[in-house]
Write a protein that holds these residues in place. Structure first.
Motif, short mmCIF file in Angstrom:
data_model
loop_
_atom_site.label_atom_id
_atom_site.label_comp_id
_atom_site.label_asym_id
_atom_site.label_seq_id
_atom_site.Cartn_x
_atom_site.Cartn_y
_atom_site.Cartn_z
N GLU A 93 5.70 11.45 5.68
CA GLU A 93 4.57 11.43 6.61
C GLU A 93 3.84 10.10 6.54
O GLU A 93 3.49 9.51 7.57
CB GLU A 93 3.61 12.58 6.31
CG GLU A 93 4.11 13.92 6.78
CD GLU A 93 3.23 15.09 6.35
OE1 GLU A 93 2.22 14.87 5.62
OE2 GLU A 93 3.53 16.22 6.73
N ARG A 94 3.63 9.59 5.33
CA ARG A 94 2.96 8.28 5.18
C ARG A 94 3.83 7.16 5.73
O ARG A 94 3.34 6.23 6.38
CB ARG A 94 2.60 8.03 3.73
CG ARG A 94 1.48 8.93 3.27
CD ARG A 94 1.11 8.64 1.81
NE ARG A 94 0.13 9.58 1.34
CZ ARG A 94 -1.17 9.42 1.41
NH1 ARG A 94 -1.66 8.34 1.97
NH2 ARG A 94 -1.99 10.33 0.94
N PRO B 9 5.28 14.61 2.07
CA PRO B 9 4.11 13.72 2.13
C PRO B 9 4.48 12.23 2.15
O PRO B 9 3.81 11.44 2.82
CB PRO B 9 3.30 14.07 0.87
CG PRO B 9 4.16 14.93 0.03
CD PRO B 9 5.24 15.48 0.90
N VAL B 10 5.55 11.85 1.46
CA VAL B 10 5.96 10.45 1.47
C VAL B 10 6.47 10.06 2.85
O VAL B 10 6.11 9.00 3.38
CB VAL B 10 7.01 10.16 0.37
CG1 VAL B 10 7.64 8.80 0.55
CG2 VAL B 10 6.38 10.27 -1.02
N THR C 129 1.04 3.89 -3.10
CA THR C 129 0.72 5.29 -2.84
C THR C 129 1.86 6.19 -3.30
O THR C 129 1.64 7.22 -3.92
CB THR C 129 0.44 5.52 -1.34
OG1 THR C 129 -0.64 4.68 -0.94
CG2 THR C 129 0.11 6.96 -1.04
N THR C 130 3.09 5.78 -3.01
CA THR C 130 4.26 6.57 -3.41
C THR C 130 4.38 6.63 -4.93
O THR C 130 4.65 7.70 -5.50
CB THR C 130 5.54 5.98 -2.78
OG1 THR C 130 5.37 5.92 -1.36
CG2 THR C 130 6.76 6.83 -3.12
N LYS D 252 3.69 7.27 9.51
CA LYS D 252 2.44 6.70 9.99
C LYS D 252 2.50 5.17 9.94
O LYS D 252 2.08 4.49 10.88
CB LYS D 252 1.27 7.21 9.14
CG LYS D 252 -0.07 6.74 9.62
CD LYS D 252 -1.21 7.31 8.78
CE LYS D 252 -2.52 6.81 9.34
NZ LYS D 252 -3.48 6.48 8.33
N ALA D 253 3.05 4.63 8.86
CA ALA D 253 3.17 3.17 8.73
C ALA D 253 4.09 2.60 9.81
O ALA D 253 3.82 1.53 10.37
CB ALA D 253 3.67 2.80 7.33
N GLU E 209 0.84 -1.20 0.00
CA GLU E 209 0.00 0.00 0.00
C GLU E 209 0.88 1.26 0.00
O GLU E 209 0.62 2.20 -0.76
CB GLU E 209 -0.93 0.01 1.22
CG GLU E 209 -1.84 1.21 1.27
CD GLU E 209 -2.71 1.24 2.51
OE1 GLU E 209 -3.29 2.31 2.77
OE2 GLU E 209 -2.81 0.23 3.23
N LEU E 210 1.93 1.25 0.81
CA LEU E 210 2.85 2.39 0.87
C LEU E 210 3.57 2.55 -0.47
O LEU E 210 3.70 3.67 -0.97
CB LEU E 210 3.85 2.20 2.01
CG LEU E 210 4.80 3.35 2.31
CD1 LEU E 210 4.03 4.62 2.67
CD2 LEU E 210 5.74 2.96 3.44
#
Length: 188
Positions: free
Chosen positions: A80-81, A77-78, A42-43, A84-85, A38-39
């Motif tokens: 930050e994701r 933004p990358v 998204t990237t 979070k992961a 998912e990461l």
């Protein structure tokens, strides 16, 4: 250290650092991040929708210029994701988070001369209704503490040990610092 001395979080952290546990946990986190589809997706999607790559004239820029511009656009933004992961992994009560908690508890017990487990694990206990109410009160207190902590941050310029450690770990996890750009890796 005998059972009469006070074991601090720093003592536990130092022990974990000295015996290689921190490095092993960091490697597990990195490997789980690398495996996070998912990461990755998204990237990739963020890069494909990037203003830098979709601006006319982008094809005339060098790879380095494109990479630097992409990094400037997408790094925050990358990361930050990714952050979070990482927190999801660390706080996972069944996976890596459980392993981390048990490891820290085991080291604390070893240093203090106590027998594990100090606290029964939540998975081992079936909550009774009155215990559930106690947990709700505890969660309320934790929320109050978080709010108080956030408010105190605006009053003081001092950072806590945990805040500084978290900032340092973000750099360690990515393997780069904000000062030096990472070289792009070819997919070939």
């Amino acid at each position: 250290m005998g059972s009469s001395s006070v074991i601090t979080p720093e003592d536990v952290l130092e022990s974990l650092m000295n015996d290689g546990t921190i490095d092993a946990l960091r490697l597990k986190i990195i490997n789980q991040l690398k495996a996070n589809e998912e990461l990755k997706n998204t990237t990739i999607k963020m890069a494909a929708q990037s203003k830098v790559l979709n601006t006319s004239g982008a094809e005339k820029q060098t790879k380095r210029e494109l990479f630097d511009a992409l990094r400037q656009e997408l790094e925050t933004p990358v990361l930050e994701r990714a952050s979070k992961a990482v927190w999801e992994l660390i706080l996972d009560s069944n996976g890596l988070g459980k392993e981390i908690s048990e490891t820290v508890e085991r080291v604390f017990c070893k240093l203090s001369g106590r027998e594990p487990p100090l606290f029964p694990h939540s998975n081992d206990i079936v909550l009774q209704p009155e215990k559930a109410v106690g947990n709700e009160k505890r969660k309320g207190k934790e929320k109050e503490y978080e709010i108080e902590r956030e408010n105190s941050k605006s009053k003081s310029k001092k950072r806590s040990f945990n805040d500084m450690n978290a900032e340092g770990n973000a750099t360690d996890i990515t393997g780069t610092s904000g000062d030096t750009p990472a070289a792009p890796h070819d997919a070939n």
